[in-house]
Design an enzyme around this catalytic site. Structure first.
Site, short mmCIF file in Angstrom:
data_model
loop_
_atom_site.label_atom_id
_atom_site.label_comp_id
_atom_site.label_asym_id
_atom_site.label_seq_id
_atom_site.Cartn_x
_atom_site.Cartn_y
_atom_site.Cartn_z
N ILE A 46 -47.60 -126.38 21.59
CA ILE A 46 -47.60 -126.58 23.03
C ILE A 46 -48.95 -126.05 23.51
O ILE A 46 -49.23 -124.86 23.40
CB ILE A 46 -46.45 -125.80 23.70
N HIS A 47 -49.78 -126.95 24.01
CA HIS A 47 -51.15 -126.57 24.36
C HIS A 47 -51.40 -126.91 25.83
O HIS A 47 -51.21 -128.05 26.25
CB HIS A 47 -52.15 -127.34 23.48
N GLU A 49 -53.84 -127.49 28.98
CA GLU A 49 -55.19 -128.01 29.24
C GLU A 49 -56.17 -126.88 29.52
O GLU A 49 -55.88 -125.95 30.27
CB GLU A 49 -55.12 -128.94 30.44
N CYS A 50 -57.34 -126.99 28.91
CA CYS A 50 -58.45 -126.08 29.18
C CYS A 50 -59.73 -126.89 29.10
O CYS A 50 -60.31 -127.03 28.02
CB CYS A 50 -58.46 -124.93 28.17
N GLN A 66 -58.17 -123.33 19.25
CA GLN A 66 -56.74 -123.49 18.99
C GLN A 66 -56.37 -124.97 18.93
O GLN A 66 -55.59 -125.38 18.05
CB GLN A 66 -55.90 -122.80 20.09
N GLU A 87 -54.09 -126.56 33.81
CA GLU A 87 -55.43 -125.94 33.72
C GLU A 87 -55.43 -124.50 34.22
O GLU A 87 -54.84 -124.19 35.26
CB GLU A 87 -56.42 -126.77 34.55
N ARG A 89 -54.07 -121.63 33.15
CA ARG A 89 -52.71 -121.05 33.27
C ARG A 89 -52.04 -121.53 34.55
O ARG A 89 -51.32 -120.80 35.21
CB ARG A 89 -52.73 -119.53 33.17
N ASP A 121 -49.91 -115.49 34.55
CA ASP A 121 -49.69 -116.78 33.91
C ASP A 121 -48.65 -117.53 34.72
O ASP A 121 -47.51 -117.11 34.82
CB ASP A 121 -49.21 -116.58 32.47
N ARG A 123 -47.81 -120.79 34.23
CA ARG A 123 -47.35 -122.00 33.54
C ARG A 123 -45.83 -122.03 33.40
O ARG A 123 -45.18 -120.99 33.42
CB ARG A 123 -47.98 -122.09 32.14
#
Length: 187
Positions: A46-47, A49-50, A66, A87, A89, A121, A123
């Site tokens: 689970i990634h 966006e950055c 990562q 984006e 967090r 955070d 998210r």
């Protein structure tokens, strides 16, 4: 939760040949990158966006590394990356850049978010279970260091947590220490 789901398309990359499918949740369009055949207990990353790390190669975080590690892992073993549009967090790009500026002045990542009026955070991961259900996946091996991701999955069995260890550098050393010491990340 109403979700729009795209068709599946091929995605050849420098990391391998994958499939992609998009899941639209409100205004956020998430992406699933996967390698078939999906097993009964696939590796899942689970990634979030950055843009600065994933696309530009920022050294202030470990996000891009990562993602690259996850792409290599999925290519070698099959599985999927659930790429969430959250984006910074989930504070957005403008606020993330403002947080970066505060970090340049000595605040850590948590302090910078708090200074801007946000939680450390923000998210959420509810859509992950919807995505996994779409693929008929009920158990996974989760590629993560983040205990919040582990705790958020209520209807999916996590049979294994696979750490994703990225070598620190002089720009992200304090960031990684903060993630471990203040956010409970499992390094």
């Amino acid at each position: 939760m109403k979700i729009e789901i795209s068709e599946v398309a091929n995605l050849p990359t420098k990391y391998g040949n994958f499939k992609i499918q998009s899941f639209k949740e409100g205004i956020k369009e998430h992406l699933v990158i996967f390698k078939e055949p999906l097993s009964d207990n696939p590796i899942v990353r689970i990634h979030s966006e950055c843009l600065t790390g994933d696309t530009i190669g920022s050294l202030k975080c470990d996000c891009g590394d990562q993602l690259t590690t996850a792409l290599h892992t999925i290519n070698e073993n099959t599985g999927m990356i659930i790429y969430l549009r959250q984006e910074g967090r989930d504070i957005g790009l403008l606020n993330k850049v403002n947080a970066y500026a505060l970090q340049d002045k000595g605040l850590n990542t948590v302090e910078a978010n708090h200074q801007l009026g946000f939680a450390a955070d923000q998210r959420h991961y509810e859509v992950v279970e919807t995505i996994l259900a779409h693929f008929n996946i009920t158990s996974i091996r989760l590629l993560t260091n983040n205990p919040q991701k582990i705790a958020s999955l209520k209807n999916v069995t996590i049979t294994e947590r696979i750490p994703i260890i990225i070598k620190s550098n002089k720009y992200n050393d304090k960031y990684l220490k903060t993630k471990k010491d203040e956010m409970g990340h499992l390094f």
